[in-house]
Design an enzyme around this catalytic site. Structure first.
Site, PDB file in Angstrom:
ATOM      1  N   ARG A  14      20.905  31.185   6.068  1.00 24.32           N
ATOM      2  CA  ARG A  14      21.386  30.361   7.068  1.00 24.32           C
ATOM      3  C   ARG A  14      22.681  29.959   6.821  1.00 24.32           C
ATOM      4  O   ARG A  14      22.924  29.438   5.692  1.00 24.32           O
ATOM      5  CB  ARG A  14      20.509  29.427   7.716  1.00 24.32           C
ATOM      6  CG  ARG A  14      19.165  29.858   8.702  1.00 24.32           C
ATOM      7  CD  ARG A  14      19.765  30.444   9.869  1.00 24.32           C
ATOM      8  NE  ARG A  14      18.542  30.927  10.377  1.00 24.32           N
ATOM      9  CZ  ARG A  14      18.124  32.056  10.682  1.00 24.32           C
ATOM     10  NH1 ARG A  14      18.582  32.929   9.830  1.00 24.32           N
ATOM     11  NH2 ARG A  14      17.022  32.393  11.646  1.00 24.32           N
ATOM     12  N   GLU A  61      28.515  30.223  13.261  1.00 20.46           N
ATOM     13  CA  GLU A  61      28.494  31.595  13.878  1.00 20.46           C
ATOM     14  C   GLU A  61      28.318  31.626  15.321  1.00 20.46           C
ATOM     15  O   GLU A  61      28.453  32.521  16.021  1.00 20.46           O
ATOM     16  CB  GLU A  61      27.456  32.274  12.857  1.00 20.46           C
ATOM     17  CG  GLU A  61      26.095  31.985  13.192  1.00 20.46           C
ATOM     18  CD  GLU A  61      25.182  33.083  12.454  1.00 20.46           C
ATOM     19  OE1 GLU A  61      25.230  33.153  11.102  1.00 20.46           O
ATOM     20  OE2 GLU A  61      24.092  33.252  12.982  1.00 20.46           O
ATOM     21  N   HIS A  78      25.553  38.454  10.726  1.00 17.22           N
ATOM     22  CA  HIS A  78      24.164  38.545  10.718  1.00 17.22           C
ATOM     23  C   HIS A  78      23.376  39.608  11.117  1.00 17.22           C
ATOM     24  O   HIS A  78      22.824  39.791  12.232  1.00 17.22           O
ATOM     25  CB  HIS A  78      23.977  37.194  11.880  1.00 17.22           C
ATOM     26  CG  HIS A  78      22.640  36.576  11.836  1.00 17.22           C
ATOM     27  ND1 HIS A  78      22.512  35.126  11.953  1.00 17.22           N
ATOM     28  CD2 HIS A  78      21.464  37.183  11.248  1.00 17.22           C
ATOM     29  CE1 HIS A  78      21.272  34.897  11.614  1.00 17.22           C
ATOM     30  NE2 HIS A  78      20.593  35.798  11.172  1.00 17.22           N
TER      31      HIS A  78
HETATM   32  P1  NAI Z   1       9.555  32.763   3.855  1.00 14.13           P
HETATM   33  O1  NAI Z   1       9.182  31.247   4.735  1.00 14.13           O
HETATM   34  O2  NAI Z   1       8.627  33.605   3.568  1.00 14.13           O
HETATM   35  O3  NAI Z   1      10.212  31.927   2.562  1.00 14.13           O
HETATM   36  C1  NAI Z   1      10.944  30.849   2.213  1.00 14.13           C
HETATM   37  C2  NAI Z   1      11.048  30.268   0.968  1.00 14.13           C
HETATM   38  O4  NAI Z   1      11.940  29.415   0.908  1.00 14.13           O
HETATM   39  C3  NAI Z   1       9.644  29.625   0.868  1.00 14.13           C
HETATM   40  O5  NAI Z   1       8.951  30.019  -0.444  1.00 14.13           O
HETATM   41  C4  NAI Z   1      10.064  28.172   0.676  1.00 14.13           C
HETATM   42  O6  NAI Z   1       9.139  27.337  -0.155  1.00 14.13           O
HETATM   43  C5  NAI Z   1      11.292  27.993   0.054  1.00 14.13           C
HETATM   44  N1  NAI Z   1      12.129  26.981   0.253  1.00 14.13           N
HETATM   45  C6  NAI Z   1      12.103  25.973   1.283  1.00 14.13           C
HETATM   46  N2  NAI Z   1      12.902  25.231   1.036  1.00 14.13           N
HETATM   47  C7  NAI Z   1      13.486  25.346  -0.211  1.00 14.13           C
HETATM   48  C8  NAI Z   1      14.422  24.833  -0.856  1.00 14.13           C
HETATM   49  N3  NAI Z   1      15.121  23.693  -0.430  1.00 14.13           N
HETATM   50  N4  NAI Z   1      14.999  25.460  -2.171  1.00 14.13           N
HETATM   51  C9  NAI Z   1      14.384  26.560  -2.488  1.00 14.13           C
HETATM   52  N5  NAI Z   1      13.485  27.159  -1.668  1.00 14.13           N
HETATM   53  C10 NAI Z   1      13.184  26.680  -0.584  1.00 14.13           C
HETATM   54  O7  NAI Z   1      10.748  33.189   4.857  1.00 14.13           O
HETATM   55  P2  NAI Z   1      11.702  34.465   4.502  1.00 14.13           P
HETATM   56  O8  NAI Z   1      10.845  35.278   5.546  1.00 14.13           O
HETATM   57  O9  NAI Z   1      11.705  34.894   3.141  1.00 14.13           O
HETATM   58  O10 NAI Z   1      13.152  34.323   5.265  1.00 14.13           O
HETATM   59  C11 NAI Z   1      13.952  33.233   4.373  1.00 14.13           C
HETATM   60  C12 NAI Z   1      15.097  33.051   5.382  1.00 14.13           C
HETATM   61  O11 NAI Z   1      15.884  34.210   5.641  1.00 14.13           O
HETATM   62  C13 NAI Z   1      14.820  32.373   6.574  1.00 14.13           C
HETATM   63  O12 NAI Z   1      14.650  30.929   6.722  1.00 14.13           O
HETATM   64  C14 NAI Z   1      15.841  32.808   7.604  1.00 14.13           C
HETATM   65  O13 NAI Z   1      16.617  31.571   7.559  1.00 14.13           O
HETATM   66  C15 NAI Z   1      16.633  33.901   6.841  1.00 14.13           C
HETATM   67  N6  NAI Z   1      16.637  35.263   7.680  1.00 14.13           N
HETATM   68  C16 NAI Z   1      17.796  35.944   7.941  1.00 14.13           C
HETATM   69  C17 NAI Z   1      17.821  36.979   8.558  1.00 14.13           C
HETATM   70  C18 NAI Z   1      19.113  37.858   8.659  1.00 14.13           C
HETATM   71  O14 NAI Z   1      19.261  38.576   9.512  1.00 14.13           O
HETATM   72  N7  NAI Z   1      20.197  37.231   7.940  1.00 14.13           N
HETATM   73  C19 NAI Z   1      16.825  37.641   9.021  1.00 14.13           C
HETATM   74  C20 NAI Z   1      15.481  36.818   8.929  1.00 14.13           C
HETATM   75  C21 NAI Z   1      15.420  35.595   8.049  1.00 14.13           C
END
Ligand code: NAI
Length: 331
Positions: A236, A265, A297
């Site tokens: 993000r 964005e 994105h």
């Molecule tokens: P997820 O929920 O499986 O994993 C996120 C991880 O981040 C969790 O293990 C959580 O404990 C950890 N986390 C939370 N706060 C943190 C911090 N301050 N420092 C370090 N780790 C922390 O989520 P997933 O599916 O892996 O997605 C991650 C991110 O990717 C989403 O939140 C979204 O913002 C982004 N995303 C981007 C996309 C794109 O098209 N560019 C598409 C899908 C998701």
């Protein structure tokens, strides 16, 4: 709700294609709106049973008020992140907010790795050079990815998929997350943030945007990193303070920057603004650097991911209709 009417906001031709295909087994009535949902477009929700939103729709108090007035209690997000919804207000008003948590994490992970490879081997420059018949290699020197240490922040589904891809290159992997993922622990060493900053040649962000992670990568964080570090953000935009990133680019602390997301964005991405003057000077400056690669994105944007997003979004609405829980509810 028998044949639910659903307003699908921020929809593009490819969304319509994947949602219509998935809807064959659900039979909902889907109306597609190209417009973003925000306070000024919220009136469009009248007459629907549920709405579906994407990353840059603004589901704030005003929009929630309008949804309430129109008798809508279901918001089906077509994305994993949910920072664009006022969750406190939504909870208070008894909304069900669902998301698509685990769609093809490899789609984003592969995009993050593609950005690393492109920046390292300077493919963006080589592409334009060759089209001009300039076959000179000056300035295109890269490094062997496998010889580098990569720090992964956030070891959930996408972070883990990125680590799996990078371990194939032979990279040394460090990672940081408040929660340990046993699968990630098999591939990488969990360290505190300061150690990750100090030892990583490449840092890739895969944590959600929260109050705590807002501008996680700022002046102070850059000061702890190696010179010439590569930073990749496919998570993000607001995880990175873009003005501080520009300072770090100027000083040489930041040697490569790959952004698939950008804090502001919402005013730019997912539309064709070619031919228009952009008013965001910070963004304009970022685009002017040769060692910055920006994509709009598109990390999630693969055929597999789109069909999984459509299917899960409609399943979430179906479950809501039946009064069931899927586990995809945000709260
Ligand atoms: P997820 O929920 O499986 O994993 C996120 C991880 O981040 C969790 O293990 C959580 O404990 C950890 N986390 C939370 N706060 C943190 C911090 N301050 N420092 C370090 N780790 C922390 O989520 P997933 O599916 O892996 O997605 C991650 C991110 O990717 C989403 O939140 C979204 O913002 C982004 N995303 C981007 C996309 C794109 O098209 N560019 C598409 C899908 C998701």
């Amino acid at each position: 709700m028998t044949k639910a009417r659903i307003a699908v906001f921020s929809s593009k031709s490819y969304d319509k294609h994947s949602m219509d295909a998935a809807n064959e087994k659900f039979g909902f009535e889907l109306d597609y709106y190209k417009t973003q949902l925000n306070a000024s477009t919220a009136k469009l929700v009248d007459g629907y049973d549920a709405i579906s939103c994407f990353v840059n729709d603004v589901v704030d108090t005003k929009v929630l008020e309008q949804l309430d007035k129109s008798g809508i209690k279901m918001i089906a997000l077509r994305c994993a992140g949910f920072n664009n919804v006022d969750l406190v207000e939504a909870k208070k008003r008894g909304f069900v907010v669902s998301r698509v948590p685990g769609y093809s994490p490899e789609s984003v992970a592969e995009h993050a790795v593609a950005m690393m490879l492109c920046l390292n081997r300077k493919l963006h420059k080589a592409y334009s050079r060759i089209r001009e018949h300039n076959f000179n290699l000056e300035g295109l020197l890269g490094f062997n990815l496998g010889s580098k240490t990569v720090g992964i922040i956030g070891t959930g589904k996408i972070g883990l998929a990125t680590m799996k891809a990078l371990s194939g290159f032979g990279c040394k992997l460090l990672c940081h997350d408040p929660y340990i993922n046993p699968e990630a622990e098999k591939l990488a060493t969990y360290v505190d943030l300061d150690t990750l900053y100090a030892q990583s040649d490449i840092i890739s962000l895969h944590c959600p945007l929260t109050e705590e992670s807002h501008h996680l990568i700022d002046h102070e964080a850059f000061a702890k990193m190696k010179d010439n570090v590569m930073l990749i953000n496919t998570s993000r935009g607001a995880l990175v303070n873009a003005s501080d990133a520009i300072e770090a680019l100027k000083s040489g602390r930041l040697g490569y920057l790959g952004l698939d997301v950008y804090e502001l964005e919402g005013d730019l991405f997912f539309r064709d603004l070619s031919g228009q003057v952009l008013h965001d000077d910070v963004f304009g400056l970022l685009l002017s650097y040769p060692n910055v690669l920006v994509t709009g994105h598109q990390g999630y944007f693969t055929d597999l991911a789109l069909s999984q997003i459509a299917d899960t979004t409609l399943s979430n609405i179906k479950a809501y209709q039946k009064g069931e829980q899927t586990g995809n509810e945000v709260f």
